[in-house]
Design a protein around this motif. Structure first.
Motif, short mmCIF file in Angstrom:
data_model
loop_
_atom_site.label_atom_id
_atom_site.label_comp_id
_atom_site.label_asym_id
_atom_site.label_seq_id
_atom_site.Cartn_x
_atom_site.Cartn_y
_atom_site.Cartn_z
N ASN A 1 -21.38 -36.96 45.66
CA ASN A 1 -22.41 -36.55 46.61
C ASN A 1 -21.84 -35.56 47.61
O ASN A 1 -22.49 -34.56 47.93
CB ASN A 1 -23.01 -37.77 47.31
CG ASN A 1 -24.01 -37.37 48.37
OD1 ASN A 1 -23.73 -37.45 49.56
ND2 ASN A 1 -25.18 -36.93 47.94
N ASP B 1 -34.84 -29.45 41.51
CA ASP B 1 -33.95 -30.54 41.10
C ASP B 1 -34.74 -31.60 40.35
O ASP B 1 -35.95 -31.67 40.41
CB ASP B 1 -33.18 -31.13 42.29
CG ASP B 1 -34.04 -31.46 43.49
OD1 ASP B 1 -35.14 -30.92 43.61
OD2 ASP B 1 -33.60 -32.28 44.31
N ARG C 1 -21.78 -32.28 46.35
CA ARG C 1 -23.13 -31.83 46.02
C ARG C 1 -23.42 -31.83 44.52
O ARG C 1 -24.17 -31.01 44.00
CB ARG C 1 -23.43 -30.46 46.62
CG ARG C 1 -23.34 -30.44 48.13
CD ARG C 1 -23.80 -29.10 48.68
NE ARG C 1 -23.55 -28.99 50.08
CZ ARG C 1 -24.40 -29.32 51.03
NH1 ARG C 1 -25.57 -29.82 50.72
NH2 ARG C 1 -24.10 -29.16 52.30
#
Length: 166
Positions: free
Chosen positions: A77, A143, A80
């Motif tokens: 995370n 996304d 990214r």
């Protein structure tokens, strides 16, 4: 095919996994968010059901799966590579998976990413379907709601355990 997950464990875990996974998939497609309450429901469910489904040594070792995947997910995370909710969900599901089944689960996950992404991209182009769920964020976002593939992987693994389990 053989899984190290026992049929007994799969039978205990599946009634919890089905509704919570449906909740997570719906939420991720609608809001691009995985509810903390859903993740906690799975974690608490493992804490309780795992005591009945697994021998004590295996149960205790499975908690290390949670910690390891949580750290890996946190790092991914931070880089990214995936969302925080996806990292949290993967960590919460990790204790349900037998270490010996890691390759199987990763193989299922790869297939579910392709299947889920392709299906999502096709379905969002179908106007009547979009009109049924007009406010879903995932229809217009670039996304992909990865909770869909993570949950499909989890459910497929449990069904494999139910059918082919030790």
């Amino acid at each position: 095919m053989h899984t190290s997950l026992t049929q007994w464990a799969a039978m205990l875990f599946l009634p919890l996994a089905l509704p919570v996974s449906a909740w997570i998939m719906w939420s991720d497609m609608a809001r691009m968010k995985i509810p903390n309450k859903a993740a906690m429901t799975l974690l608490i469910g493992f804490a309780i059901l795992g005591l009945v489904a697994l021998d004590l040594t295996e149960y205790l070792w499975r908690w290390s799966h949670f910690a390891i995947i949580l750290v890996i997910g946190f790092l991914m995370n931070a880089a990214r590579m995936l969302g925080a909710g996806d990292a949290k969900l993967a960590a919460v599901i990790a204790p349900f998976v037998a270490l010996q089944d890691t390759f199987l689960v990763l193989t299922i996950f790869a297939a579910m990413i392709v299947l889920g992404f392709t299906a999502h991209r096709i379905l969002r182009r179908i106007k009547p379907l979009r009109e049924m769920f007009p406010d879903w964020e995932s229809w217009s976002r670039r996304d992909y709601p990865m909770g869909l593939s993570i949950c499909l992987t989890f459910l497929t693994y449990l069904v494999c355990g139910l059918i082919y389990g030790a």
